[in-house]
Design an enzyme around this catalytic site. Structure first.
Site, PDB file in Angstrom:
ATOM      1  CG  HIS A 118      -1.624   1.260   1.500  1.00  0.00           C
ATOM      2  ND1 HIS A 118      -2.893   1.527   1.040  1.00  0.00           N
ATOM      3  CD2 HIS A 118      -1.246   2.371   2.206  1.00  0.00           C
ATOM      4  CE1 HIS A 118      -3.261   2.735   1.429  1.00  0.00           C
ATOM      5  NE2 HIS A 118      -2.276   3.266   2.147  1.00  0.00           N
ATOM      6  CD  GLU A 119       1.967   3.544   3.739  1.00  0.00           C
ATOM      7  OE1 GLU A 119       2.299   4.640   3.230  1.00  0.00           O
ATOM      8  OE2 GLU A 119       0.921   3.398   4.403  1.00  0.00           O
ATOM      9  CD  GLU A 180      -4.465   6.565   2.699  1.00  0.00           C
ATOM     10  OE1 GLU A 180      -4.307   5.358   2.958  1.00  0.00           O
ATOM     11  OE2 GLU A 180      -3.544   7.391   2.780  1.00  0.00           O
TER      12      GLU A 180
END
Length: 259
Positions: A118-119, A180
């Site tokens: 995700h990051e 996000e």
């Protein structure tokens, strides 16, 4: 005012880009500048925050980071920070930080790969650049509105102030939620390409939801999707991600990162 308008139009017209998911983006900051800022921030954190000397934790994180970043290429540096918060981050310029609190929370490699993927997804989609470009563009737009309207009354000045608030909640924060969700999708596919089990992403966010019980801002006024929304979106993406994982496993990508 004329010069400001010309500059504003040039930035809008020249800042068009496309994210890895095909979404149109407004990006006009030089990537080299964002990379430099990421490096400075990372060096500051390494100076101000104690790093973990736990060999097992560092080997565990290294194994996952190397498997994930191998899929995107480039030079990446990671550090495990002594911090009890459930957090990790990736910065422009290839810098990754993982907090010991998150390492303690996860049950296995796949759950930590969810967060690291995700990051890294944020970096691949140039979200830092996009956010900064949005903020600069928003401020220029407000300055332009002020120059055109030149409000003299209290009501007029209040309207200009509300324009700034509207930009915050109507442009910048929704894009942050979109960032996000987009990073979730990119990260899910990325961890699957590396051979990790994408189904564990749902388990991870269920654990995160349980660990963060307490008052949360309503989703409209939050820069992050609610845990429920995030889990639903991941579940919807799982069938495609599982196919990616199966292809990766068949190609010999079977990570064995032991906690």
């Amino acid at each position: 005012m004329k010069k400001l308008l010309i500059l504003f139009l040039i930035l809008l017209l020249g800042g068009c880009a496309t994210s890895p998911t095909g979404r149109s983006q407004l990006i006009f900051m030089p990537d080299a500048e964002l990379n430099s800022m990421g490096l400075q921030a990372f060096e500051t954190m390494k100076r101000d925050t104690r790093t973990s000397s736990n060999v097992a934790s560092n080997q565990f994180v290294r194994c996952i980071v190397e498997a994930i970043t191998r899929e995107v290429g480039g030079q990446w540096e990671f550090v495990v920070f002594e911090d009890d918060s459930l957090n990790a981050f990736a910065l422009p310029g290839g810098k990754i930080g993982v907090h010991t609190g998150l390492v303690s929370l996860v049950d296995n490699q796949d759950q930590l790969a969810t967060v690291i993927g995700h990051e890294v997804g944020h970096v691949l989609a140039r979200h830092s650049n996009e956010r900064m470009s949005q903020q600069i563009g928003t401020q220029m737009g407000i300055s332009l509105a002020q120059a055109i309207a030149a409000p003299q009354t209290a009501l007029g000045k209040t309207a200009i102030g509300l324009l700034g608030v509207g930009a915050q909640y109507g442009v910048i924060m929704p894009f942050s939620r979109l960032h996000e969700s987009e990073a979730d999708r990119i990260g899910l596919d990325l961890m699957a390409k590396a051979g990790f089990d994408p189904a564990e992403s749902v388990v991870l966010w269920q654990k995160m939801s349980q660990a963060s019980q307490g008052p949360r801002p309503v989703e409209f006024l939050s820069t992050h999707p609610s845990h429920g929304t995030r889990i639903q979106d991941l579940q919807a993406r799982l069938p495609a991600a599982r196919q990616i994982q199966q292809q990766a496993n068949a190609a010999g990508k079977v990570p064995r990162c032991m906690k």
